[in-house]
Design a protein around this motif. Structure first.
Motif, PDB file in Angstrom:
ATOM      1  N   ALA A  95       0.860  -1.189   0.000  1.00  0.00           N
ATOM      2  CA  ALA A  95       0.000   0.000   0.000  1.00  0.00           C
ATOM      3  C   ALA A  95       0.892   1.235   0.000  1.00  0.00           C
ATOM      4  O   ALA A  95       0.947   1.987   0.972  1.00  0.00           O
ATOM      5  CB  ALA A  95      -0.931  -0.006   1.205  1.00  0.00           C
ATOM      6  N   GLU A  96       1.610   1.430  -1.109  1.00  0.00           N
ATOM      7  CA  GLU A  96       2.547   2.542  -1.211  1.00  0.00           C
ATOM      8  C   GLU A  96       1.842   3.869  -1.007  1.00  0.00           C
ATOM      9  O   GLU A  96       2.356   4.785  -0.344  1.00  0.00           O
ATOM     10  CB  GLU A  96       3.227   2.516  -2.584  1.00  0.00           C
ATOM     11  CG  GLU A  96       4.313   3.576  -2.750  1.00  0.00           C
ATOM     12  CD  GLU A  96       5.514   3.339  -1.868  1.00  0.00           C
ATOM     13  OE1 GLU A  96       6.131   4.335  -1.426  1.00  0.00           O
ATOM     14  OE2 GLU A  96       5.829   2.165  -1.595  1.00  0.00           O
ATOM     15  N   THR A 149       0.514   8.650   5.126  1.00  0.00           N
ATOM     16  CA  THR A 149       0.910   8.768   6.539  1.00  0.00           C
ATOM     17  C   THR A 149       2.142   9.669   6.680  1.00  0.00           C
ATOM     18  O   THR A 149       2.248  10.443   7.636  1.00  0.00           O
ATOM     19  CB  THR A 149       1.211   7.382   7.140  1.00  0.00           C
ATOM     20  OG1 THR A 149       2.295   6.774   6.437  1.00  0.00           O
ATOM     21  CG2 THR A 149      -0.015   6.487   7.077  1.00  0.00           C
ATOM     22  N   ASP A 150       3.058   9.583   5.709  1.00  0.00           N
ATOM     23  CA  ASP A 150       4.234  10.456   5.747  1.00  0.00           C
ATOM     24  C   ASP A 150       3.833  11.912   5.519  1.00  0.00           C
ATOM     25  O   ASP A 150       4.374  12.830   6.160  1.00  0.00           O
ATOM     26  CB  ASP A 150       5.245  10.024   4.685  1.00  0.00           C
ATOM     27  CG  ASP A 150       5.850   8.652   4.966  1.00  0.00           C
ATOM     28  OD1 ASP A 150       5.748   8.200   6.126  1.00  0.00           O
ATOM     29  OD2 ASP A 150       6.396   8.028   4.028  1.00  0.00           O
ATOM     30  N   VAL A 207      -9.902   5.185   0.515  1.00  0.00           N
ATOM     31  CA  VAL A 207      -8.676   4.642   1.098  1.00  0.00           C
ATOM     32  C   VAL A 207      -8.239   3.372   0.380  1.00  0.00           C
ATOM     33  O   VAL A 207      -7.041   3.126   0.201  1.00  0.00           O
ATOM     34  CB  VAL A 207      -8.881   4.370   2.607  1.00  0.00           C
ATOM     35  CG1 VAL A 207      -7.630   3.754   3.227  1.00  0.00           C
ATOM     36  CG2 VAL A 207      -9.242   5.656   3.333  1.00  0.00           C
ATOM     37  N   TRP A 208      -9.205   2.543  -0.057  1.00  0.00           N
ATOM     38  CA  TRP A 208      -8.836   1.314  -0.759  1.00  0.00           C
ATOM     39  C   TRP A 208      -8.023   1.606  -2.024  1.00  0.00           C
ATOM     40  O   TRP A 208      -7.252   0.752  -2.489  1.00  0.00           O
ATOM     41  CB  TRP A 208     -10.081   0.518  -1.153  1.00  0.00           C
ATOM     42  CG  TRP A 208     -10.576  -0.473  -0.126  1.00  0.00           C
ATOM     43  CD1 TRP A 208     -11.833  -0.603   0.330  1.00  0.00           C
ATOM     44  CD2 TRP A 208      -9.810  -1.496   0.524  1.00  0.00           C
ATOM     45  NE1 TRP A 208     -11.926  -1.623   1.249  1.00  0.00           N
ATOM     46  CE2 TRP A 208     -10.674  -2.206   1.381  1.00  0.00           C
ATOM     47  CE3 TRP A 208      -8.469  -1.885   0.481  1.00  0.00           C
ATOM     48  CZ2 TRP A 208     -10.274  -3.263   2.173  1.00  0.00           C
ATOM     49  CZ3 TRP A 208      -8.061  -2.950   1.271  1.00  0.00           C
ATOM     50  CH2 TRP A 208      -8.948  -3.621   2.113  1.00  0.00           C
ATOM     51  N   ASP A 209      -8.199   2.814  -2.579  1.00  0.00           N
ATOM     52  CA  ASP A 209      -7.444   3.180  -3.783  1.00  0.00           C
ATOM     53  C   ASP A 209      -5.943   3.241  -3.511  1.00  0.00           C
ATOM     54  O   ASP A 209      -5.133   3.211  -4.445  1.00  0.00           O
ATOM     55  CB  ASP A 209      -7.915   4.533  -4.322  1.00  0.00           C
ATOM     56  CG  ASP A 209      -9.383   4.509  -4.725  1.00  0.00           C
ATOM     57  OD1 ASP A 209      -9.900   3.399  -4.980  1.00  0.00           O
ATOM     58  OD2 ASP A 209     -10.012   5.593  -4.752  1.00  0.00           O
ATOM     59  N   LEU A 210      -5.566   3.341  -2.251  1.00  0.00           N
ATOM     60  CA  LEU A 210      -4.157   3.464  -1.884  1.00  0.00           C
ATOM     61  C   LEU A 210      -3.476   2.105  -1.747  1.00  0.00           C
ATOM     62  O   LEU A 210      -2.261   2.031  -1.539  1.00  0.00           O
ATOM     63  CB  LEU A 210      -4.028   4.224  -0.554  1.00  0.00           C
ATOM     64  CG  LEU A 210      -4.678   5.623  -0.519  1.00  0.00           C
ATOM     65  CD1 LEU A 210      -4.593   6.207   0.880  1.00  0.00           C
ATOM     66  CD2 LEU A 210      -3.983   6.549  -1.519  1.00  0.00           C
TER      67      LEU A 210
END
Length: 673
Positions: free
Chosen positions: A372-373, A379-380, A613-616
């Motif tokens: 999950a790049e 998050t970064d 979020v699932w797209d990530l």
């Protein structure tokens, strides 16, 4: 007389110096000699010489000279008094008593009355008869009305004879007069000690006999008095009083902690309403956080300080019950055996809660960056926006959890070097917008920024130890209303929950503010609504599906895609959750309070973000299949037609069993949303 056996044992001692004084009052002797000189001055020298001989123990010479004076001046009462006293001491009791009675007949002075009483009550050989002792006591009581009154020798003899005759009223009166008029005499405190022992005032008796010891009472007599039972009983009272004082102070400390937690909780909500949009944490809020941390640590330490007192209370309560049955003369052996075993088990449970180590694994499994790049980059990005260190590890779980914690030693946490962990529940990701998720993630980062996850080791240990204590007692059947330790555990859990939950609510309020300042109140509200709704929806649909699959013995459908149960009150439950009021038992403020407290932050600093979020994730379907496989493995034993011993599981428990708690031994601290 049986109740006075201790006192009579001590009262069998000598008069402790009562009777003829060793040092005479020169002024008093001068007055006596002046009285003699008024009748016959030639006899003064012989009387003086007789007195000196008597004081030196030369009784024969003293008797000869006193007899001459008495023969020469038969109306001088001091001569027959002293001569009669000497004759009684030499064994000529009848002759001596006659002379003492003659002296009383000549002059009913205190000296004549007390000397006759002494000669009647105390004999060199043998024992005075009760009749003689009764007469002696009447004479001594008559001395109270004769000047000068309250002479120490008279009062001591009165106390001694009253005690021998079991005349407690006159004994107590003589003792009170000794204490009132002669508090500096050793004999006074000796008799006061006896009086206290009669009344079973054991500590006073011990205290008074020690005073008498310091004033000259022989150590052997003091030890004899204490060994008669006074010392052991006094020690018992000392222990009981010290215990009661300690318990009282301990209980007052708990009430103080409870009151402090209550005040802080109320102050938290009031302070949160005074929002300063220019800062994430105001000076008053920083102070409140420091106070909360101090009180929470004190409450944690206080729990461990309380355990020895609880241990004493458990033993004392058990002993008191045993003693109570012993007093009434009935010993229900089975009941006493149960109580004794219960006390031993409770003590064992207390020790086990302190030393038993429960190892648990981290929840879920690590989510690799290549899986999950986009999520890792998000998050970064949030960490950079908030100016804090990014998450080190993401752990994916099957439920609806969303939380952060730090893993590492106490030193690593204090140095901000601990490993930062994010727990992400798969069930939460369905329909979760990236913009809303980003704001919720910012809320979690707010806990890191405020160092909420850096402390709390004492609080976490106390909570775990209380749970272990309770579970051990429960498994042993001792979590009952008859158990003092169980009542302590109930109250302290309530107290500690009030304090710790109040501190957590403050942390949540401040973390909400951090998120809303960066990404807006609407995004935070959207994220919280999603998390709350998904929790209700997933629990309802997954519970129904798991139960139906077990009953029908069929494979599970995809729990993350099943529709809500028809007719289930999901909307009602959601509405109830959204509109409820904040209570003292909440770790988080109610949703409506949280929305109200961040409503001023309507203009986010960052641009909105689109997508779910699932797209990530690189392979969302693969993650879902993996989580479903875990559910299948847990459901399979219950679905099997061959194993009839397994009962149908609680679906909620089945879901939660897939999410282990953080390992206490690794010093983790978790906040959940």
């Amino acid at each position: 007389m049986s109740r006075w056996w201790v006192v009579l044992f001590c009262a069998s001692l000598s008069l402790l110096g009562a009777g003829n004084p060793q040092i005479r009052d020169a002024a008093k002797e001068a007055r006596i000699e002046q009285q003699l000189a008024a009748s016959d001055a030639t006899q003064v020298q012989d009387f003086h010489a007789a007195t000196i001989a008597m004081d030196k123990g030369n009784n024969a010479e003293a008797e000869r000279l006193f007899a001459q004076v008495y023969q020469a001046v038969p109306t001088f009462d001091a001569a027959p008094r002293r001569l009669g006293n000497l004759l009684v001491q030499d064994g000529k009791r009848e002759e001596g008593l006659a002379l003492c009675r003659k002296a009383v007949a000549l002059n009913r002075s205190m000296e004549n009355l007390s000397t006759l009483a002494y000669c009647l009550a105390f004999t060199p050989k043998g024992k005075a008869t009760p009749k003689e002792q009764e007469e002696a006591l009447r004479l001594l009581l008559a001395c109270r009305d004769v000047p000068p009154g309250h002479e120490p020798d008279v009062l001591m003899i009165t106390a001694q004879i009253s005690l021998q005759l079991d005349r407690m009223a006159s004994f107590k009166e003589a003792t009170r007069d000794l204490l009132r008029y002669h508090p500096d005499l050793m004999q006074t405190h000796y008799f006061v000690a006896i009086d206290a022992a009669i009344d079973e005032h054991w500590m006073k008796a011990e205290r008074e006999i020690r005073i008498a010891q310091r004033m000259g009472l022989p150590d052997a007599e003091v030890q004899r008095f204490l060994d008669s039972g006074v010392g052991s009983r006094a020690m018992g009272w000392h222990v009981m009083i010290y215990t009661l004082v300690a318990v009282g102070v301990w209980a007052a400390g708990m009430l103080f902690l409870f009151a402090t937690g209550f005040i802080l909780s109320k102050g938290t909500m009031r302070q949160a309403g005074r929002i300063d949009s220019s800062s994430t944490v105001s000076a008053s809020e920083r102070l409140l956080r420091r106070i909360y941390r101090l009180v929470l640590n004190v409450a944690g330490i206080y729990y461990y300080l309380s355990l020895p007192i609880v241990l004493v209370l458990v033993i004392a309560t058990t002993c008191a019950v045993f003693y109570g049955f012993l007093v009434i003369g009935w010993l229900p052996l089975k009941l006493l055996l149960v109580l004794g075993i219960g006390a031993v088990v409770t003590i064992w449970a207390m020790g086990k809660s302190l030393f038993l180590k429960v190892n648990r694994e981290d929840p879920g499994r690590p989510l690799a960056r290549e899986e999950a790049e986009g999520l890792w980059e998000l998050t970064d990005e949030v960490a950079h926006t908030l100016g804090t260190r990014p998450i080190d590890e993401i752990r994916i779980t099957p439920g609806t959890d969303l939380a952060v914690y730090e893993k590492g030693s106490w030193r690593e946490k204090m140095g901000n070097n601990a490993r930062r962990m994010l727990i992400l529940g798969t069930a939460n990701l369905h329909g979760f917008k990236q913009d809303d998720f980003r704001c919720v993630l910012a809320h979690e980062y707010g806990h890191f920024s405020h160092r909420d996850t850096a402390g709390g080791d004492i609080a976490l240990r106390v909570q775990n130890d209380m749970v272990k204590f309770y579970l051990t007692m429960r498994d042993a059947g001792q979590a009952t209303l008859m158990n003092v330790a169980f009542h302590f555990l109930r109250f302290y859990n309530f107290l500690f929950r009030r304090i710790s939950h109040g501190a957590t609510r403050l942390q949540e309020i401040l973390a909400d503010r951090v998120a809303a300042q960066s990404y807006g109140a609407l995004a935070l509200e959207g994220g919280l609504r999603h998390v709350i709704r998904r929790g209700i929806e997933f629990d309802a649909s997954a519970n129904h599906e798991i139960k139906d699959a077990i009953d029908s013995r069929r494979p599970l459908q995809n729990l993350y895609e099943v529709s809500p149960v028809e007719g289930h009150t999901v909307e009602e439950d959601f509405e109830k959750a959204m509109t409820r009021k904040t209570t003292e038992d909440d770790t988080h403020p109610s949703p409506q309070d949280r929305f109200r407290l961040v409503s001023r932050f309507s203009r986010p600093r960052c641009e909105p973000r689109t997508g779910n979020v699932w797209d990530l994730f690189r392979d969302p379907a693969g993650i879902t299949r993996e989580m479903m496989q875990g559910f299948e493995e847990r459901v399979a034993p219950y679905r099997s037609a061959e194993d009839k011993t397994l009962k149908s599981p609680s679906p909620n428990g089945l879901i939660q069993s897939t999410i282990p708690s953080p390992d206490e031994s690794s010093n983790t601290q978790q906040t959940r949303d």
